[in-house]
Design a protein around this motif. Structure first.
Motif, short mmCIF file in Angstrom:
data_model
loop_
_atom_site.label_atom_id
_atom_site.label_comp_id
_atom_site.label_asym_id
_atom_site.label_seq_id
_atom_site.Cartn_x
_atom_site.Cartn_y
_atom_site.Cartn_z
N PHE A 1 0.84 -1.20 0.00
CA PHE A 1 0.00 0.00 0.00
C PHE A 1 0.87 1.25 0.00
CE2 PHE A 1 -2.12 3.33 2.50
CZ PHE A 1 -3.28 3.50 1.75
N TYR A 2 1.91 1.25 0.83
CA TYR A 2 2.83 2.39 0.88
C TYR A 2 3.47 2.61 -0.49
CZ TYR A 2 6.67 5.40 2.37
OH TYR A 2 7.55 6.46 2.50
N GLU A 3 3.88 1.53 -1.15
CA GLU A 3 4.50 1.62 -2.47
C GLU A 3 3.55 2.24 -3.50
OE1 GLU A 3 7.59 0.28 -5.40
OE2 GLU A 3 7.60 0.24 -3.22
N GLU A 4 2.29 1.82 -3.48
CA GLU A 4 1.33 2.34 -4.44
C GLU A 4 1.01 3.81 -4.17
OE1 GLU A 4 -0.09 0.45 -6.97
OE2 GLU A 4 -0.60 -1.54 -6.21
N VAL A 5 0.94 4.19 -2.91
CA VAL A 5 0.68 5.60 -2.58
C VAL A 5 1.86 6.46 -3.01
CG1 VAL A 5 0.28 7.22 -0.69
CG2 VAL A 5 -0.90 5.03 -0.71
N GLN A 6 3.08 5.94 -2.89
CA GLN A 6 4.24 6.67 -3.38
C GLN A 6 4.16 6.92 -4.88
OE1 GLN A 6 6.88 8.01 -1.52
NE2 GLN A 6 5.44 7.52 0.12
N GLN A 7 3.68 5.93 -5.62
CA GLN A 7 3.49 6.11 -7.06
C GLN A 7 2.42 7.16 -7.33
OE1 GLN A 7 2.86 2.39 -9.08
NE2 GLN A 7 4.40 1.33 -7.86
N LEU A 8 1.35 7.16 -6.54
CA LEU A 8 0.31 8.16 -6.70
C LEU A 8 0.86 9.57 -6.48
CD1 LEU A 8 -2.70 9.01 -6.96
CD2 LEU A 8 -2.92 8.57 -4.50
N ASP A 9 1.75 9.73 -5.51
CA ASP A 9 2.30 11.05 -5.21
C ASP A 9 3.19 11.58 -6.33
OD1 ASP A 9 0.98 11.07 -2.82
OD2 ASP A 9 2.68 10.32 -1.65
N LYS A 10 3.66 10.70 -7.21
CA LYS A 10 4.50 11.15 -8.33
C LYS A 10 3.68 11.79 -9.44
CE LYS A 10 8.10 7.64 -7.65
NZ LYS A 10 8.80 6.49 -8.27
N ILE A 11 2.36 11.58 -9.43
CA ILE A 11 1.51 12.15 -10.46
C ILE A 11 1.18 13.59 -10.10
CG2 ILE A 11 -0.67 11.88 -11.72
CD1 ILE A 11 -0.71 8.97 -10.91
N LEU A 12 1.25 14.49 -11.06
CA LEU A 12 0.96 15.89 -10.81
C LEU A 12 -0.46 16.06 -10.29
CD1 LEU A 12 2.55 17.51 -14.00
CD2 LEU A 12 3.52 17.39 -11.69
N VAL A 13 -0.63 16.99 -9.36
CA VAL A 13 -1.96 17.25 -8.80
C VAL A 13 -2.92 17.71 -9.89
CG1 VAL A 13 -3.23 18.61 -7.09
CG2 VAL A 13 -0.93 17.80 -6.57
N SER A 14 -2.41 18.37 -10.90
CA SER A 14 -3.26 18.86 -11.99
C SER A 14 -3.70 17.75 -12.95
CB SER A 14 -2.53 19.94 -12.79
OG SER A 14 -1.30 19.45 -13.31
N ASP A 15 -3.04 16.59 -12.88
CA ASP A 15 -3.39 15.45 -13.76
C ASP A 15 -4.48 14.62 -13.07
OD1 ASP A 15 -3.52 13.44 -15.61
OD2 ASP A 15 -1.37 13.02 -15.64
N HIS A 16 -5.71 15.12 -13.12
CA HIS A 16 -6.79 14.50 -12.36
C HIS A 16 -7.10 13.08 -12.83
CE1 HIS A 16 -7.43 18.31 -10.43
NE2 HIS A 16 -7.69 18.92 -11.59
N VAL A 17 -7.06 12.85 -14.13
CA VAL A 17 -7.47 11.55 -14.67
C VAL A 17 -6.55 10.45 -14.18
CG1 VAL A 17 -7.81 10.20 -16.76
CG2 VAL A 17 -8.58 12.57 -16.68
N ARG A 18 -5.24 10.67 -14.29
CA ARG A 18 -4.31 9.62 -13.85
C ARG A 18 -4.36 9.43 -12.34
NH1 ARG A 18 1.58 9.27 -15.94
NH2 ARG A 18 1.77 11.39 -15.13
N ARG A 19 -4.54 10.50 -11.60
CA ARG A 19 -4.65 10.37 -10.14
C ARG A 19 -5.90 9.59 -9.75
NH1 ARG A 19 -1.24 13.21 -6.98
NH2 ARG A 19 -2.64 12.86 -5.22
N ILE A 20 -6.99 9.81 -10.48
CA ILE A 20 -8.22 9.07 -10.19
C ILE A 20 -8.05 7.60 -10.53
CG2 ILE A 20 -10.62 8.78 -10.91
CD1 ILE A 20 -10.79 11.82 -11.13
N TYR A 21 -7.39 7.29 -11.66
CA TYR A 21 -7.12 5.90 -12.00
C TYR A 21 -6.35 5.21 -10.87
CZ TYR A 21 -8.51 5.46 -16.93
OH TYR A 21 -9.21 5.34 -18.09
N MET A 22 -5.29 5.88 -10.41
CA MET A 22 -4.44 5.28 -9.39
C MET A 22 -5.19 5.17 -8.06
SD MET A 22 -1.40 4.07 -9.47
CE MET A 22 -0.52 3.15 -8.21
N ALA A 23 -5.94 6.21 -7.70
CA ALA A 23 -6.70 6.17 -6.44
C ALA A 23 -7.76 5.08 -6.48
CB ALA A 23 -7.34 7.53 -6.19
N ARG A 24 -8.44 4.95 -7.60
CA ARG A 24 -9.45 3.89 -7.73
C ARG A 24 -8.81 2.51 -7.61
NH1 ARG A 24 -12.62 2.58 -13.39
NH2 ARG A 24 -14.09 1.03 -12.62
N HIS A 25 -7.64 2.34 -8.21
CA HIS A 25 -6.93 1.06 -8.11
C HIS A 25 -6.56 0.76 -6.67
CE1 HIS A 25 -3.90 -2.04 -8.78
NE2 HIS A 25 -3.03 -1.28 -8.15
N ILE A 26 -6.06 1.75 -5.94
CA ILE A 26 -5.66 1.55 -4.54
C ILE A 26 -6.88 1.21 -3.68
CG2 ILE A 26 -4.71 2.71 -2.51
CD1 ILE A 26 -2.89 4.29 -4.40
#
Length: 461
Positions: free
Chosen positions: A323-348
């Motif tokens: 879980f920590y590893e996946e959240v670290q990957q989420l933090d690498k996505i720009l805050v302005s990139d909503h679509v990719r952040r939502i994909y990653m958040a939904r996956h987590i």
């Protein structure tokens, strides 16, 4: 020919049935490919059972056409061979209606997740029966009124009513799809939604043509045989085109087209193009790990994190580190990139937060509900409280045992070896240093002072 047109069993009938069976086999293979090749566990929740229901509805639709239109030679003496069972219930609420309802549920999920940036307010297991309710009510009315003749044909008013129901659901699908058309999806969801609408429209058109031909040429045996065979074959092909996995399971749809020798496809971070997702960078720091440092700082070291993850997995408690590893990957996505952040958040959320998830983490009920009821899936601090709880849990249960484990010993040995390799220069052995100057291809002089210095370095290493 006249006999088989009425009773069934024509050669063209068996050929069409063979094509229908092949389409179902291909459909099941398409669903099972990522599970069989990549050996991943079956996911829990609507992401899996919506796909499974689509396969079941496809099978019901094809079987209902075979039974209702008389492809097989048998007499309708038993109740389970009734036209109202196959042409009304199985073909409607359990067939095409169920397919369209599943697709509406899927696009409703996409609308809430990517447009509203929240999880759907109503669970799929409740929303699907509600969407399917008009089909059930329509089938009940037809069953009570009994407008079918002995060849499972209805009158024109009833056919118009049924086609209006088909058109209503297709229009609802178009409406939801139009509401998310501006989203830049990463797994071709929008493309497959439009394809589903096109397939639904084609099915309605084909059934209208087949109905008109059957009704206007009911005494023409050749027309009856050709139309029912084409109806089954075209429905089999269209079902394959209608089916989609990317809407409910985007990562699995990506894996199903990838070879087994590319395990990186199983990581959502790499599928989204997040740099260095799950990779060990060769030039990463090789300094020794200090057990006195805070755990959150130690976990920022990728080599330590992967070693600690292997140890936690061996203790059957690795979900917190993953879980920590996946959240670290989420933090690498720009805050302005909503679509990719939502994909990653939904996956987590699907993998770690949802109750009964494959790798459900041990967090408080309040923290879990805070994530599941969030109004912004792209929020940068969505998993902050959960991460803090899990770090405290790892400090109490895993860290102390890790320092005395063979995993930490191996990490220290690897760090020392890499530190030696990065000191620079060649370490000459005694044998190389004893070569005479005349035989030395580099024409170097080996003084006793340099020899002793080299020997002293080798002893230190």
């Amino acid at each position: 020919m006249a006999s088989c047109a009425v009773r069934g069993g024509c050669p063209s009938d068996y050929a069409a049935i063979s094509i229908a069976i092949l389409s179902i086999i291909l459909l099941v293979a398409k669903v099972g490919t990522p599970y069989l090749i990549h050996k991943i566990p079956r996911p829990k929740g609507s992401g899996f059972w919506l796909v499974a229901i689509q396969v079941l509805a496809s099978f019901n639709l094809l079987l209902s056409i075979v039974m209702a239109l008389g492809f097989l030679r048998f007499r309708r003496r038993h109740w389970w061979k009734s036209c109202y069972i196959w042409a009304v219930w199985v073909e409607g609420p359990l067939g095409f209606g169920l397919l369209l309802s599943c697709r509406i549920v899927q696009v409703f999920q996409l609308y809430n997740i990517f447009v509203k940036r929240r999880l759907p307010p109503i669970r799929s297991c409740i929303f699907l029966p509600l969407v399917l309710l008009p089909w059930i009510m329509g089938a009940a009315v037809i069953h009570m009124e009994k407008p079918l003749n002995n060849r499972c044909h209805m009158g024109t008013p009833w056919i118009v009513s049924v086609l209006c129901l088909h058109a209503l659901y297709t229009a609802a699908l178009i409406g939801f799809t139009g509401a998310i058309r501006h989203i830049e999806f990463r797994f071709h969801e929008l493309k497959e939604l439009w394809r589903g609408i096109l397939v639904s429209s084609c099915c309605i058109g084909i059934w209208v043509v087949a109905y008109i031909l059957n009704e206007t040429h009911e005494d023409n045996s050749l027309v009856q045989i050709i139309t029912r065979s084409l109806l089954l074959v075209l429905t089999s092909v269209l079902l394959l085109a209608f089916f989609s996995m990317s809407i409910s399971q985007p990562l699995l749809s990506h894996m199903s087209t990838s070879k087994k020798e590319h395990p990186e496809c199983s990581i959502m971070g790499r599928a989204l193009g997040i740099p260095d997702s799950g990779l060990l960078v060769p030039r990463e720091s090789t300094q020794l790990v200090d057990p006195n440092e805070p755990l959150d700082k130690l976990l920022s070291n990728r080599r330590f994190r992967h070693s600690f993850m292997e140890f936690a997995d061996s203790c059957l408690a690795g979900e917190s580190v993953h879980f920590y590893e996946e959240v670290q990957q989420l933090d690498k996505i720009l805050v302005s990139d909503h679509v990719r952040r939502i994909y990653m958040a939904r996956h987590i959320i699907d993998m770690y937060i949802t109750p009964g998830a494959t790798m459900e983490v041990n967090i408080s009920h309040h923290c879990r509900q805070e994530i599941l009821s969030t109004l912004d899936l792209a929020h940068p601090d969505l998993f902050k409280n959960a991460l803090n709880e899990l770090i405290q849990l790892m400090k109490m249960n895993l860290v102390n045992d890790y320092w005395s484990s063979t995993f930490f010993m191996k990490l220290k040995d690897d760090a020392r070896m890499k530190a030696v390799d990065h000191e620079g220069g060649w370490n000459f052995s005694h044998r190389l240093s004893s070569v005479h100057c005349t035989d030395d291809p580099f024409q170097q002089e080996h003084s006793p002072r340099k020899l002793s210095s080299s020997s002293h370095e080798s002893e230190l290493l």
